[in-house]
Scaffold this active site. Structure first.
Site, PDB file in Angstrom:
ATOM      1  N   ASP A 175     -23.319 -18.492 -38.255  1.00  0.00           N
ATOM      2  CA  ASP A 175     -23.912 -18.928 -39.413  1.00  0.00           C
ATOM      3  C   ASP A 175     -24.120 -18.162 -40.725  1.00  0.00           C
ATOM      4  O   ASP A 175     -24.934 -18.019 -41.583  1.00  0.00           O
ATOM      5  CB  ASP A 175     -25.406 -19.607 -39.219  1.00  0.00           C
TER       6      ASP A 175
ATOM      7  N   LEU B 191     -41.319 -16.586 -49.533  1.00  0.00           N
ATOM      8  CA  LEU B 191     -39.931 -16.132 -50.157  1.00  0.00           C
ATOM      9  C   LEU B 191     -39.006 -17.257 -50.265  1.00  0.00           C
ATOM     10  O   LEU B 191     -38.013 -17.322 -50.938  1.00  0.00           O
ATOM     11  CB  LEU B 191     -39.336 -15.059 -49.231  1.00  0.00           C
ATOM     12  N   GLY B 192     -39.212 -18.448 -49.263  1.00  0.00           N
ATOM     13  CA  GLY B 192     -38.186 -19.492 -49.218  1.00  0.00           C
ATOM     14  C   GLY B 192     -38.461 -20.210 -47.978  1.00  0.00           C
ATOM     15  O   GLY B 192     -39.207 -19.789 -47.126  1.00  0.00           O
TER      16      GLY B 192
ATOM     17  N   GLY C  51     -36.236 -22.495 -45.140  1.00  0.00           N
ATOM     18  CA  GLY C  51     -35.244 -23.243 -44.670  1.00  0.00           C
ATOM     19  C   GLY C  51     -35.456 -24.414 -44.110  1.00  0.00           C
ATOM     20  O   GLY C  51     -36.551 -24.815 -43.820  1.00  0.00           O
TER      21      GLY C  51
ATOM     22  N   VAL D 138     -40.266 -18.406 -44.520  1.00  0.00           N
ATOM     23  CA  VAL D 138     -40.182 -16.873 -44.712  1.00  0.00           C
ATOM     24  C   VAL D 138     -41.314 -16.441 -45.814  1.00  0.00           C
ATOM     25  O   VAL D 138     -41.106 -16.885 -47.036  1.00  0.00           O
ATOM     26  CB  VAL D 138     -38.836 -16.347 -44.792  1.00  0.00           C
TER      27      VAL D 138
ATOM     28  N   LYS E  81     -41.013 -14.459 -40.741  1.00  0.00           N
ATOM     29  CA  LYS E  81     -40.240 -16.118 -40.732  1.00  0.00           C
ATOM     30  C   LYS E  81     -41.017 -16.884 -39.543  1.00  0.00           C
ATOM     31  O   LYS E  81     -41.051 -16.233 -38.392  1.00  0.00           O
ATOM     32  CB  LYS E  81     -38.818 -15.890 -40.242  1.00  0.00           C
TER      33      LYS E  81
HETATM   34  P1  ATP Z   1     -31.200 -22.288 -43.135  1.00  0.00           P
HETATM   35  O1  ATP Z   1     -32.490 -22.939 -42.731  1.00  0.00           O
HETATM   36  O2  ATP Z   1     -30.130 -23.207 -43.188  1.00  0.00           O
HETATM   37  O3  ATP Z   1     -30.996 -20.965 -42.577  1.00  0.00           O
HETATM   38  P2  ATP Z   1     -32.001 -20.567 -45.190  1.00  0.00           P
HETATM   39  O4  ATP Z   1     -31.118 -19.450 -45.068  1.00  0.00           O
HETATM   40  O5  ATP Z   1     -32.128 -20.648 -46.727  1.00  0.00           O
HETATM   41  O6  ATP Z   1     -31.276 -21.823 -44.661  1.00  0.00           O
HETATM   42  P3  ATP Z   1     -34.155 -19.391 -43.816  1.00  0.00           P
HETATM   43  O7  ATP Z   1     -33.401 -18.643 -43.110  1.00  0.00           O
HETATM   44  O8  ATP Z   1     -35.520 -19.831 -43.470  1.00  0.00           O
HETATM   45  O9  ATP Z   1     -33.491 -20.551 -44.511  1.00  0.00           O
HETATM   46  O10 ATP Z   1     -34.647 -18.397 -45.305  1.00  0.00           O
HETATM   47  C1  ATP Z   1     -35.362 -18.742 -46.216  1.00  0.00           C
HETATM   48  C2  ATP Z   1     -35.320 -18.229 -47.484  1.00  0.00           C
HETATM   49  O11 ATP Z   1     -35.893 -16.879 -47.539  1.00  0.00           O
HETATM   50  C3  ATP Z   1     -33.802 -17.371 -47.677  1.00  0.00           C
HETATM   51  O12 ATP Z   1     -33.227 -18.399 -48.492  1.00  0.00           O
HETATM   52  C4  ATP Z   1     -34.177 -16.103 -48.452  1.00  0.00           C
HETATM   53  O13 ATP Z   1     -34.280 -16.587 -49.913  1.00  0.00           O
HETATM   54  C5  ATP Z   1     -35.467 -15.665 -48.061  1.00  0.00           C
HETATM   55  N1  ATP Z   1     -35.492 -14.705 -46.982  1.00  0.00           N
HETATM   56  C6  ATP Z   1     -35.120 -14.887 -45.618  1.00  0.00           C
HETATM   57  N2  ATP Z   1     -35.052 -13.691 -45.148  1.00  0.00           N
HETATM   58  C7  ATP Z   1     -35.472 -12.832 -45.919  1.00  0.00           C
HETATM   59  C8  ATP Z   1     -35.678 -11.116 -45.879  1.00  0.00           C
HETATM   60  N3  ATP Z   1     -35.553 -10.550 -44.780  1.00  0.00           N
HETATM   61  N4  ATP Z   1     -36.082 -10.627 -47.067  1.00  0.00           N
HETATM   62  C9  ATP Z   1     -36.018 -11.379 -48.176  1.00  0.00           C
HETATM   63  N5  ATP Z   1     -35.983 -12.627 -48.290  1.00  0.00           N
HETATM   64  C10 ATP Z   1     -35.659 -13.341 -47.284  1.00  0.00           C
HETATM   65 MG    MG Z   2     -31.304 -18.076 -43.471  1.00  0.00          MG
END
Ligand code: ATP
Ligand code: MG
Length: 449
Positions: free
Chosen positions: A133, A16-17, A19, A24, A39
């Site tokens: 955050d 999904l992405g 960070g 995730v 995650k």
């Molecule tokens: P950072 O590392 O600075 O927190 P971030 O928020 O983009 O940046 P992650 O928290 O690892 O990084 O999340 C990565 C991506 O995954 C998010 O930007 C979002 O698009 C997706 N994501 C995270 N949690 C969920 C969820 N519960 N349901 C759907 N998508 C999610």
């Molecule tokens: Mg995040």
């Protein structure tokens, strides 16, 4: 990292992405037949013994919040290679960061989503948790049973706590959303840190731009011309570097944003012109002034022509130029030259109303500096006193902001720079936002012979 097909009982479908702290994944819980998001923390974390402990405590915090506005954590575990993961509710609508890819949002929608995030933060605060955050990528969107977009708070500063735990220097992508006290070691963080971040999120949604550093934030209406002053004030107040001057809590911010999202305040119908008795303008002349469209400033004079000042064109809608009586403020009485110019004189005396303008009055005998030092506006936040050395004046300037209507008041006494004598001028400036360009207005005051 090698690809995994399963994490615990969850079957991985797609990423999904990613960070700064991990990836995730969208996964399927085959047992419960439901989608979940998993995650997995990056390798850096997995060797620290305290990380898992922190991880668990964050999960407990989320449970403690127990709010439908906060993403639910279902499970927590460790991959065979030692990397910890947690399993959470899947948000089907992406994040606010995804929405921002297409630029700023319609204002009402931006306010509504920010208010939802603020309600979520308020739920956390009620449970004694500060998120730390809040930013667009940590605000997830889910489609509610009625088809409307709901906002879920994710991450709970989890990443930051973990980063601290592992001693990594933070390259967190949160600059612009982070209040100044969070960058100060040992400052002590409270719910107002989240209020700042929520203001930053609202600002981003409304303007399409991440706010600048604390204290250097460009006014949102500069980036989104025509923005309702109420929206500008609400966001600016959340983004104040001094947390004492922000909205006191996330709920107050949410309520204001909800009110603003539901449309403009009904205007008071009655527009009776009242005498400016508190300022004792003797006699009333009401003039519609010529507005020179070429210049942004307008030179305004009283009826005798002795006292003049330059004001922003927008303030120059209505003028009373027939002088005043300093006796009403406790100075020696008499009829002196003076004027009040404002965009709406009917509101001049009401600190609960939005008005922009300036009163300038000549003072005879008496001590205008002492007068200004003695004035008070109990309904407003006192910002302090300053002395300005201007071209023709020494100015004692005291400022109040966050008056009941959200605006500011400046009280100033101008005396000749040689310290005393004549002439002396009393000036009051009101603006519907914070005090701006006070120096410019004060410096433009002139008294003729
Ligand atoms: P950072 O590392 O600075 O927190 P971030 O928020 O983009 O940046 P992650 O928290 O690892 O990084 O999340 C990565 C991506 O995954 C998010 O930007 C979002 O698009 C997706 N994501 C995270 N949690 C969920 C969820 N519960 N349901 C759907 N998508 C999610
Ligand atoms: Mg995040």
């Amino acid at each position: 990292m090698h690809s995994v097909e399963r994490i615990g009982r969850y079957r991985i479908e797609r990423p999904l992405g990613t960070g700064a702290f991990g990836t995730v994944w969208l996964a399927h819980d085959d047992t419960l037949d439901a989608p979940v998001a998993v995650k997995v923390l990056a390798d850096n974390w997995s060797h620290r013994l305290d990380v898992r402990e922190r991880f668990l405590s964050e999960a407990r915090l989320l449970r403690r919040a127990g709010s439908r506005r906060v993403v639910q954590v279902y499970d927590i575990g460790e991959l065979p290679d030692g990397r910890p993961y947690f399993v959470m509710e899947y948000a089907d609508g992406g994040t606010l960061a995804d929405l921002l890819d297409d630029g700023p949002l319609p204002v009402a929608e931006a306010l509504r989503l920010t208010a939802l995030a603020a309600r979520g933060a308020d739920a956390l605060h009620e449970a004694g948790i500060v998120h730390r955050d809040i930013k667009p990528s940590n605000l997830l969107l889910r489609t509610g049973p009625d088809g409307t977009r709901q906002v879920l708070l994710a991450d709970l500063g989890l990443a930051k706590t973990l980063a601290e735990a592992s001693g990594l220097t933070l390259a967190a992508g949160s600059a612009g959303y982070r209040p100044p006290e969070q960058a100060e070691p040992g400052a002590g963080i409270d719910a107002r840190a989240d209020v700042y971040s929520l203001g930053a999120v609202g600002y981003h949604l409304v303007t399409g731009a991440v706010p600048g550093a604390p204290g250097k934030v460009v006014r949102p209406d500069r980036l989104r011309p025509g923005l309702d002053p109420g929206v500008r004030r609400a966001l600016t107040r959340a983004l104040r570097p001094d947390r004492e001057r922000r909205w006191p809590d996330a709920r107050a911010l949410a309520e204001e944003l909800e009110r603003l999202a539901s449309g403009p305040r009904p205007r008071r119908r009655h527009r009776v012109l009242v005498l400016v008795s508190g300022l004792a303008v003797a006699g009333v002349t009401l003039a519609l002034m010529d507005r020179g469209s070429a210049s942004a400033e307008l030179r305004v004079a009283d009826a005798t022509g002795r006292v003049t000042a330059e004001v922003p064109v927008g303030w120059g809608r209505q003028l009373r130029d027939s002088g005043w009586d300093p006796g009403t403020l406790g100075l020696p009485a008499g009829h002196r030259p003076g004027f009040v110019v404002a965009d709406d004189l009917a509101k001049w005396q009401d600190l609960g109303a939005d008005v922009n303008g300036v009163f300038v009055g000549l003072v005879g005998e008496g001590d205008v500096t002492a007068l200004v030092n003695a004035l008070a506006h109990p309904g407003c936040h006192y910002d302090g006193a300053r002395d300005h050395t201007l071209d023709e004046w020494f100015g004692r300037v005291r400022t109040w902001s966050d008056c009941p209507g959200g605006g500011s008041v400046v009280e100033a006494g101008l005396t000749p720079p040689d310290g005393g004598g004549q002439p002396q001028v009393y000036v009051q400036i009101r603006q519907d936002g914070g005090p701006e360009d006070v120096r410019g207005v004060l410096g433009s005051v002139r008294v003729g012979g």
